[in-house]
Design a protein around this motif. Structure first.
Motif, PDB file in Angstrom:
ATOM      1  N   ASP A  22       0.813  -1.218   0.000  1.00 48.30           N
ATOM      2  CA  ASP A  22       0.000   0.000   0.000  1.00 48.30           C
ATOM      3  C   ASP A  22       0.853   1.277   0.000  1.00 48.30           C
ATOM      4  O   ASP A  22       0.329   2.381   0.094  1.00 48.30           O
ATOM      5  CB  ASP A  22      -0.927   0.001   1.221  1.00 48.30           C
ATOM      6  CG  ASP A  22      -0.140  -0.125   2.529  1.00 48.30           C
ATOM      7  OD1 ASP A  22      -0.685   0.193   3.589  1.00 48.30           O
ATOM      8  OD2 ASP A  22       1.036  -0.560   2.478  1.00 48.30           O
ATOM      9  N   LEU A  23       2.160   1.139  -0.110  1.00 48.26           N
ATOM     10  CA  LEU A  23       3.029   2.320  -0.091  1.00 48.26           C
ATOM     11  C   LEU A  23       3.399   2.713  -1.513  1.00 48.26           C
ATOM     12  O   LEU A  23       3.864   1.883  -2.291  1.00 48.26           O
ATOM     13  CB  LEU A  23       4.306   2.017   0.697  1.00 48.26           C
ATOM     14  CG  LEU A  23       5.361   3.128   0.743  1.00 48.26           C
ATOM     15  CD1 LEU A  23       4.882   4.292   1.598  1.00 48.26           C
ATOM     16  CD2 LEU A  23       6.685   2.586   1.286  1.00 48.26           C
ATOM     17  N   THR A  24       3.179   3.982  -1.869  1.00 47.26           N
ATOM     18  CA  THR A  24       3.635   4.518  -3.155  1.00 47.26           C
ATOM     19  C   THR A  24       4.657   5.599  -2.859  1.00 47.26           C
ATOM     20  O   THR A  24       4.374   6.522  -2.087  1.00 47.26           O
ATOM     21  CB  THR A  24       2.460   5.111  -3.957  1.00 47.26           C
ATOM     22  OG1 THR A  24       1.506   4.085  -4.191  1.00 47.26           O
ATOM     23  CG2 THR A  24       2.938   5.648  -5.300  1.00 47.26           C
ATOM     24  N   PRO A  48       7.928   7.233  13.354  1.00 48.48           N
ATOM     25  CA  PRO A  48       8.457   5.879  13.476  1.00 48.48           C
ATOM     26  C   PRO A  48       7.858   4.894  12.480  1.00 48.48           C
ATOM     27  O   PRO A  48       6.723   5.036  12.048  1.00 48.48           O
ATOM     28  CB  PRO A  48       8.079   5.474  14.916  1.00 48.48           C
ATOM     29  CG  PRO A  48       6.993   6.401  15.317  1.00 48.48           C
ATOM     30  CD  PRO A  48       7.122   7.652  14.506  1.00 48.48           C
ATOM     31  N   GLY A  49       8.658   3.873  12.123  1.00 46.10           N
ATOM     32  CA  GLY A  49       8.199   2.852  11.187  1.00 46.10           C
ATOM     33  C   GLY A  49       8.810   3.106   9.824  1.00 46.10           C
ATOM     34  O   GLY A  49       8.974   4.247   9.402  1.00 46.10           O
ATOM     35  N   SER A  50       9.133   2.010   9.098  1.00 49.40           N
ATOM     36  CA  SER A  50       9.890   2.197   7.856  1.00 49.40           C
ATOM     37  C   SER A  50       9.048   2.875   6.781  1.00 49.40           C
ATOM     38  O   SER A  50       9.572   3.654   5.986  1.00 49.40           O
ATOM     39  CB  SER A  50      10.480   0.884   7.361  1.00 49.40           C
ATOM     40  OG  SER A  50       9.452   0.021   6.944  1.00 49.40           O
ATOM     41  N   LYS A  51       7.730   2.622   6.747  1.00 48.43           N
ATOM     42  CA  LYS A  51       6.911   3.275   5.720  1.00 48.43           C
ATOM     43  C   LYS A  51       6.766   4.761   6.028  1.00 48.43           C
ATOM     44  O   LYS A  51       6.849   5.606   5.139  1.00 48.43           O
ATOM     45  CB  LYS A  51       5.549   2.601   5.579  1.00 48.43           C
ATOM     46  CG  LYS A  51       5.675   1.273   4.878  1.00 48.43           C
ATOM     47  CD  LYS A  51       4.361   0.553   4.609  1.00 48.43           C
ATOM     48  CE  LYS A  51       4.704  -0.755   3.886  1.00 48.43           C
ATOM     49  NZ  LYS A  51       3.577  -1.652   3.735  1.00 48.43           N
ATOM     50  N   ALA A  64      11.264  10.699   4.021  1.00 47.95           N
ATOM     51  CA  ALA A  64      12.406  10.826   3.107  1.00 47.95           C
ATOM     52  C   ALA A  64      11.946  11.429   1.786  1.00 47.95           C
ATOM     53  O   ALA A  64      12.611  12.294   1.206  1.00 47.95           O
ATOM     54  CB  ALA A  64      13.054   9.461   2.872  1.00 47.95           C
ATOM     55  N   MET A  65      10.789  10.982   1.305  1.00 46.93           N
ATOM     56  CA  MET A  65      10.251  11.493   0.050  1.00 46.93           C
ATOM     57  C   MET A  65       9.957  12.981   0.171  1.00 46.93           C
ATOM     58  O   MET A  65      10.313  13.776  -0.702  1.00 46.93           O
ATOM     59  CB  MET A  65       8.980  10.719  -0.280  1.00 46.93           C
ATOM     60  CG  MET A  65       8.377  11.066  -1.611  1.00 46.93           C
ATOM     61  SD  MET A  65       7.134   9.867  -2.091  1.00 46.93           S
ATOM     62  CE  MET A  65       5.800  10.327  -1.011  1.00 46.93           C
ATOM     63  N   GLY A  66       9.346  13.383   1.297  1.00 43.31           N
ATOM     64  CA  GLY A  66       9.038  14.795   1.528  1.00 43.31           C
ATOM     65  C   GLY A  66      10.295  15.649   1.575  1.00 43.31           C
ATOM     66  O   GLY A  66      10.314  16.771   1.057  1.00 43.31           O
ATOM     67  N   MET A  67      11.351  15.111   2.167  1.00 44.74           N
ATOM     68  CA  MET A  67      12.614  15.858   2.246  1.00 44.74           C
ATOM     69  C   MET A  67      13.244  16.000   0.863  1.00 44.74           C
ATOM     70  O   MET A  67      13.821  17.033   0.527  1.00 44.74           O
ATOM     71  CB  MET A  67      13.591  15.176   3.221  1.00 44.74           C
ATOM     72  CG  MET A  67      13.165  15.334   4.674  1.00 44.74           C
ATOM     73  SD  MET A  67      14.442  14.889   5.863  1.00 44.74           S
ATOM     74  CE  MET A  67      14.360  13.099   5.790  1.00 44.74           C
ATOM     75  N   GLU A  68      13.125  14.963   0.044  1.00 50.52           N
ATOM     76  CA  GLU A  68      13.649  15.044  -1.321  1.00 50.52           C
ATOM     77  C   GLU A  68      12.867  16.070  -2.131  1.00 50.52           C
ATOM     78  O   GLU A  68      13.442  16.840  -2.900  1.00 50.52           O
ATOM     79  CB  GLU A  68      13.556  13.672  -2.015  1.00 50.52           C
ATOM     80  CG  GLU A  68      14.504  12.634  -1.468  1.00 50.52           C
ATOM     81  CD  GLU A  68      15.952  12.985  -1.691  1.00 50.52           C
ATOM     82  OE1 GLU A  68      16.328  13.272  -2.833  1.00 50.52           O
ATOM     83  OE2 GLU A  68      16.711  13.007  -0.699  1.00 50.52           O
TER      84      GLU A  68
END
Lengths: 219, 210
Positions: free
Chosen positions: A61-63, B89-92, B98-102
């Motif tokens: 469910d992660l994109t 917390p949590g990898s997702k 990380a995506m937001g920082m990029e």
């Protein structure tokens, strides 16, 4: 279910993700996106990445989009297998990996991408490269590589003595760059040259490089 | 004890990014003023701290870093238990962060910094604002902010429902742009406008203003 990567092997940013997946020995499915037909600007793609760029990663469910966020996620999720790309066990080593990843992102990438854009992408659009932009960015790139030459005299890889994301992120653009007439910028710096040759010897690189197929026109 | 030191300039957006993070974590630190007019950042001893000759540089005890976004991430992880939570917390959740920082680094900052340079920093050097560049960059910023408007309609902050590094990294440039006509781009988008008001009114954001 295996992760899906939307994009094409010839794209620098997609290749960054593919290298990471191979280093982590992780299965994935590559779903091609026809950039020439502008499929990355269709609503179906924009719903995955509103900035309309490849790659996109789907994991259940992660994109995710942004190649360096994707590599960070893959490296973290699979931190216990394959190559240790983040030095996660030590907070200070991990911070140094992030530091040299930022260096790639903010110092190396803007200069090298400007050169590749002029020498490879612009001719494909039927236009003439802007020599002034090329010269200006080659000079910037040279200064960055001077810093690398000194750093690589002290450590085998950029963030230390192990290969990490900080090195990996450089690979796809450097691969294209080495096919231009300016490869001397790397070859004339012995430590940088040795580092590049090492990066090219890795099994993950040998799997991804055949997909990097855009050839620059000869002089 | 050696403590935390930041080598930079109080008006610099990249330096402020680090200072805001330190304030969020309620950490004591010393700001060592680097004289940019004198080119101190392009000479030793600063170059030994950052061979790229850019501020800020950072030290925690003997541990040295540069690149503001690597420094903020180090602060957020190393001092996870102090002050405000800046991660998720949590990898997702960390992947979304990380995506937001990029996105901030590659889509937002490249454009917003040009607008800051043209309208504010050029004046310090006696140069004239190029309005054609401002117009072109505002179109690009508008498109990024359209994406943010949609995102902030679903989530109170960019990465999740609490303030994180993703929001923090935007603050210094936004603070400058609010003093220029570019402010209208933020005002015209209700969710973005509310988010900007929120993040710039945080005590840590107020502390870095001169």
């Amino acid at each position: 279910m295996a992760m899906k990567v939307y994009g094409n092997g010839m794209s620098v940013c997609v290749a960054r993700v593919l290298l990471c997946l191979h280093e982590k020995e992780t299965e994935f499915e590559l779903v091609p996106v026809d950039l020439f037909a502008c499929h990355h600007k269709l609503p179906s793609f924009l719903s995955m990445n509103p900035f309309g760029q490849v790659p996109v990663l789907q994991d259940d469910d992660l994109t995710l989009f942004e190649s360096r966020a994707i590599t960070a996620y893959i490296a973290e999720k699979h931190k216990d297998k394959g190559t240790d790309l983040t030095r996660h066990a030590d907070a200070k080593e991990a911070a140094i990996v992030k530091l040299w990843s930022e260096v790639e992102s903010h110092h190396f990438n803007p200069a090298i991408s400007a050169v590749i854009h002029q020498l490879i992408v612009v001719p494909l659009q039927g236009k003439t490269p802007d020599a002034a932009i090329v010269e200006e960015n080659l000079e910037k790139l040279g200064k960055v590589l001077d810093v690398y030459e000194e750093k690589l005299g002290k450590t085998k890889y950029l963030a230390g003595d192990s290969y990490t994301l900080a090195d990996l992120h450089h690979v796809p653009y450097t691969y294209y760059f080495m096919k231009t007439c300016h490869a001397g910028l790397v070859n004339d710096r012995p430590k940088v040259k040795a580092w590049w040759e090492d990066l090219c010897s890795r099994p993950a690189f040998l799997k991804v490089s055949p997909g990097l197929t855009v050839a620059p026109p000869t002089n | 004890m050696a403590g935390i030191k930041v080598f930079g300039h109080p008006a610099s957006t990249a330096t402020r990014r680090v200072l805001i993070a330190l304030h969020e974590k309620e950490l004591d630190f010393e700001l060592v003023h680097i004289d940019l007019k004198d080119g101190e950042h392009k000479k030793e001893p600063f170059l030994s701290r950052n061979p790229f000759g850019k501020i800020p540089a950072f030290e925690d005890g003997g541990f040295k870093l540069f690149e503001s976004r690597a420094i903020t991430q180090y602060i957020a992880h190393e001092y996870a238990d102090k002050g405000n939570q800046l991660l998720s917390p949590g990898s997702k959740n960390m992947a979304i962060l990380a995506m937001g920082m990029e996105i901030e680094a590659h889509e937002f900052d490249s454009v917003a910094s040009k607008l800051g340079w043209e309208q504010i920093f050029k004046n310090f050097f006696g140069l004239t604002t190029d309005q054609a560049v401002v117009k072109e960059e505002e179109v690009k910023l508008g498109k990024v902010l359209d994406n943010y408007e949609a995102r902030l309609g679903e989530s109170k902050y960019l990465a999740c429902d609490h303030f994180t590094l993703v929001d923090l990294h935007h603050i210094p440039v936004i603070q400058y742009l609010l003093g220029t006509p570019t402010k209208k781009l933020f005002d015209e988008r209700p969710h973005v406008s509310a988010w900007v008001a929120d993040i710039t009114s945080r005590p840590s954001s107020q502390k870095v203003l001169l």
